[in-house]
Design a protein around this motif. Structure first.
Motif, PDB file in Angstrom:
ATOM      1  N   VAL A 221       0.938  -1.013   0.256  1.00 17.92           N
ATOM      2  CA  VAL A 221      -0.103  -0.017   0.370  1.00 17.92           C
ATOM      3  C   VAL A 221       0.663   1.460  -0.408  1.00 17.92           C
ATOM      4  O   VAL A 221       1.826   1.303   1.123  1.00 17.92           O
ATOM      5  CB  VAL A 221      -0.908  -0.209   1.108  1.00 17.92           C
ATOM      6  CG1 VAL A 221      -1.676   1.460   1.548  1.00 17.92           C
ATOM      7  CG2 VAL A 221      -1.847  -1.031   1.434  1.00 17.92           C
ATOM      8  N   LYS A 222       0.771   2.042  -1.091  1.00 16.27           N
ATOM      9  CA  LYS A 222       1.146   3.040  -1.474  1.00 16.27           C
ATOM     10  C   LYS A 222       1.278   3.650   0.525  1.00 16.27           C
ATOM     11  O   LYS A 222       0.450   4.602   0.733  1.00 16.27           O
ATOM     12  CB  LYS A 222       1.166   4.435  -1.842  1.00 16.27           C
ATOM     13  CG  LYS A 222       1.719   3.925  -3.387  1.00 16.27           C
ATOM     14  CD  LYS A 222       0.544   4.634  -4.761  1.00 16.27           C
ATOM     15  CE  LYS A 222       1.341   4.008  -5.593  1.00 16.27           C
ATOM     16  NZ  LYS A 222       0.832   4.671  -7.066  1.00 16.27           N
ATOM     17  N   PRO A 223       2.324   4.215   1.059  1.00 15.43           N
ATOM     18  CA  PRO A 223       2.761   4.872   2.112  1.00 15.43           C
ATOM     19  C   PRO A 223       1.826   6.533   1.817  1.00 15.43           C
ATOM     20  O   PRO A 223       1.021   7.002   3.021  1.00 15.43           O
ATOM     21  CB  PRO A 223       4.300   4.910   2.855  1.00 15.43           C
ATOM     22  CG  PRO A 223       4.464   4.962   1.499  1.00 15.43           C
ATOM     23  CD  PRO A 223       3.511   4.041   0.576  1.00 15.43           C
ATOM     24  N   GLY A 227      -0.960   9.040   4.722  1.00 17.76           N
ATOM     25  CA  GLY A 227      -0.198  10.395   5.379  1.00 17.76           C
ATOM     26  C   GLY A 227       0.936   9.977   6.010  1.00 17.76           C
ATOM     27  O   GLY A 227       0.980  10.945   5.977  1.00 17.76           O
ATOM     28  N   PHE A 228       2.007   9.501   5.128  1.00 18.55           N
ATOM     29  CA  PHE A 228       3.472   9.264   5.189  1.00 18.55           C
ATOM     30  C   PHE A 228       4.011   8.904   4.169  1.00 18.55           C
ATOM     31  O   PHE A 228       3.263   8.369   3.388  1.00 18.55           O
ATOM     32  CB  PHE A 228       3.742   8.344   6.500  1.00 18.55           C
ATOM     33  CG  PHE A 228       3.448   7.326   6.499  1.00 18.55           C
ATOM     34  CD1 PHE A 228       3.744   6.632   6.076  1.00 18.55           C
ATOM     35  CD2 PHE A 228       2.094   6.718   7.154  1.00 18.55           C
ATOM     36  CE1 PHE A 228       3.968   5.036   5.728  1.00 18.55           C
ATOM     37  CE2 PHE A 228       1.762   5.311   7.297  1.00 18.55           C
ATOM     38  CZ  PHE A 228       2.706   4.397   6.859  1.00 18.55           C
ATOM     39  N   TRP A 255      -2.292   6.745  15.747  1.00 18.82           N
ATOM     40  CA  TRP A 255      -1.738   6.456  15.178  1.00 18.82           C
ATOM     41  C   TRP A 255      -1.842   4.359  16.473  1.00 18.82           C
ATOM     42  O   TRP A 255      -0.978   4.429  17.365  1.00 18.82           O
ATOM     43  CB  TRP A 255      -0.181   5.460  14.035  1.00 18.82           C
ATOM     44  CG  TRP A 255      -0.311   4.007  13.394  1.00 18.82           C
ATOM     45  CD1 TRP A 255       0.074   3.511  13.962  1.00 18.82           C
ATOM     46  CD2 TRP A 255      -0.487   4.031  11.957  1.00 18.82           C
ATOM     47  NE1 TRP A 255       0.211   2.532  12.961  1.00 18.82           N
ATOM     48  CE2 TRP A 255      -0.379   2.899  11.568  1.00 18.82           C
ATOM     49  CE3 TRP A 255      -1.536   5.060  10.810  1.00 18.82           C
ATOM     50  CZ2 TRP A 255      -0.123   2.443  10.505  1.00 18.82           C
ATOM     51  CZ3 TRP A 255      -1.527   4.238  10.036  1.00 18.82           C
ATOM     52  CH2 TRP A 255      -1.603   3.328   9.365  1.00 18.82           C
ATOM     53  N   PRO A 256      -2.899   3.322  15.258  1.00 20.13           N
ATOM     54  CA  PRO A 256      -3.368   2.453  16.259  1.00 20.13           C
ATOM     55  C   PRO A 256      -1.381   1.143  16.930  1.00 20.13           C
ATOM     56  O   PRO A 256      -0.358   1.146  15.691  1.00 20.13           O
ATOM     57  CB  PRO A 256      -3.785   1.366  16.040  1.00 20.13           C
ATOM     58  CG  PRO A 256      -4.407   1.999  14.738  1.00 20.13           C
ATOM     59  CD  PRO A 256      -3.790   3.268  14.454  1.00 20.13           C
ATOM     60  N   ILE A 266      -6.031   1.084   7.492  1.00 20.65           N
ATOM     61  CA  ILE A 266      -4.789   0.476   5.867  1.00 20.65           C
ATOM     62  C   ILE A 266      -5.647  -0.005   4.889  1.00 20.65           C
ATOM     63  O   ILE A 266      -5.402   0.859   3.909  1.00 20.65           O
ATOM     64  CB  ILE A 266      -3.230  -0.636   6.566  1.00 20.65           C
ATOM     65  CG1 ILE A 266      -2.921   0.321   7.453  1.00 20.65           C
ATOM     66  CG2 ILE A 266      -2.674  -0.555   5.292  1.00 20.65           C
ATOM     67  CD1 ILE A 266      -2.001  -0.696   7.919  1.00 20.65           C
ATOM     68  N   LEU A 267      -6.579  -0.361   4.838  1.00 19.50           N
ATOM     69  CA  LEU A 267      -7.154  -1.309   4.486  1.00 19.50           C
ATOM     70  C   LEU A 267      -8.264  -0.709   3.816  1.00 19.50           C
ATOM     71  O   LEU A 267      -8.430  -0.428   2.446  1.00 19.50           O
ATOM     72  CB  LEU A 267      -7.926  -2.756   5.070  1.00 19.50           C
ATOM     73  CG  LEU A 267      -8.972  -3.553   3.371  1.00 19.50           C
ATOM     74  CD1 LEU A 267      -7.791  -3.999   2.550  1.00 19.50           C
ATOM     75  CD2 LEU A 267      -9.149  -4.598   4.351  1.00 19.50           C
TER      76      LEU A 267
END
Length: 294
Positions: A221-223, A227-228, A255-256, A266-267
């Motif tokens: 997944v593109k960071p 958001g980073f 962030w958890p 993320i998903l």
């Protein structure tokens, strides 16, 4: 990760081999589909491996050209026409229609395919695609779920590369029974590469194992969509997902810390293929082509 880095594969399946095998099983004797080179369309030029989004189409003395921009904002100019991959599939780029020629845009699936409305899911094929874990399966479903249902392809969990030889033996691949496998972090000389070579030997027409270079499917997944700028570097001595969550929490208190709570976040950020790294896109598309080939 540089989108031009297609990642390592087993020795007998280099980049050229992957393209030739994909062509062998699904594209032989078929005309290339024409795709309009609209702005922000992400494609890969096959001879250079340059992957980027369409910036513009121009008329030059030598013919029409298309300019692509990669994630580092580097521009490359190529002749418009054949020689491009869209989601791992060969296409021919054509000039976009003028506004007067355009009609209502066709609805697309999350994978970028043209949506097919009113069709019921196809009865499951004998071919199967295996992925390593639950997160892998959920991500594939998120982006390719509509396509897989139309094609009648079932995705199952591998739960570890060590189980692959037994699964292949039980599945008994052969004519009409193709097995595709997506493996995490398959790098040269690794256990994953050795097992992949073992199960494919003598079964090249019915078993295809492809690996991506990421430590975990999270990295596909593109960071930026989260958001980073980049996924944190985690020492091998630490559990990767926990290390990632800990480092992201330092920068973002929301962030958890628990990976089980981080994964839905993320998903949920993934809405289409554009949110995934091109390396993963090519692997999944090749596996779908392989198991659905006539």
């Amino acid at each position: 990760m540089d989108p031009r880095d297609r990642g390592p594969r087993p020795k007998q399946y280099g980049p050229d081999d992957l393209l030739s095998r994909t062509a062998q099983f699904s594209r032989a004797n078929r005309p290339l589909p024409e795709v309009e080179a609209v702005a922000d369309l992400v494609v890969e030029e096959v001879t250079t491996g340059f992957c980027g989004a369409v910036v513009r189409v121009e008329k030059t003395p030598g013919g029409f050209t298309v300019t692509l921009e990669d994630r580092f904002r580097k521009h490359r100019v190529f002749p418009l026409g054949p020689g491009f991959l869209l989601e791992g599939k060969p296409v021919s780029l054509v000039r976009p229609k003028s506004k007067s020629e355009q009609t209502s845009p066709a609805t697309r699936t999350a994978s970028g395919s043209r949506a097919v409305h009113g069709l019921r899911a196809r009865v499951a094929r004998e071919g199967r695609i295996y992925v390593e874990g639950k997160h892998d399966a959920e991500l594939v479903e998120r982006v390719w779920g509509d396509d897989l249902r139309i094609e009648g392809v079932v995705v199952e969990l591998l739960d570890g590369i060590d189980y692959l030889p037994g699964i292949v033996g039980e599945f008994q691949p052969g004519e009409g029974r193709r097995l595709g496998v997506l493996v995490d972090h398959m790098v040269a000389g690794s256990k994953e590469t050795r097992i992949a070579s073992q199960v494919q030997e003598g079964r090249e027409d019915s078993v295809l194992v492809l690996g991506h270079p990421y430590v975990d499917i999270w990295q596909a997944v593109k960071p930026q969509v989260l958001g980073f700028e980049a996924w944190p570097r985690v020492p091998r001595s630490e559990e990767w997902k926990e290390g990632v969550c800990e480092r992201l929490r330092r920068k973002d208190p929301s962030w958890p810390l628990d990976p089980r709570q981080a994964w839905p976040r993320i998903l949920g950020a993934v809405t289409s293929y554009k949110d995934l790294e091109p390396t993963l896109l090519g692997r999944v598309e090749a596996l779908i082509d392989f198991v659905t080939a006539p």
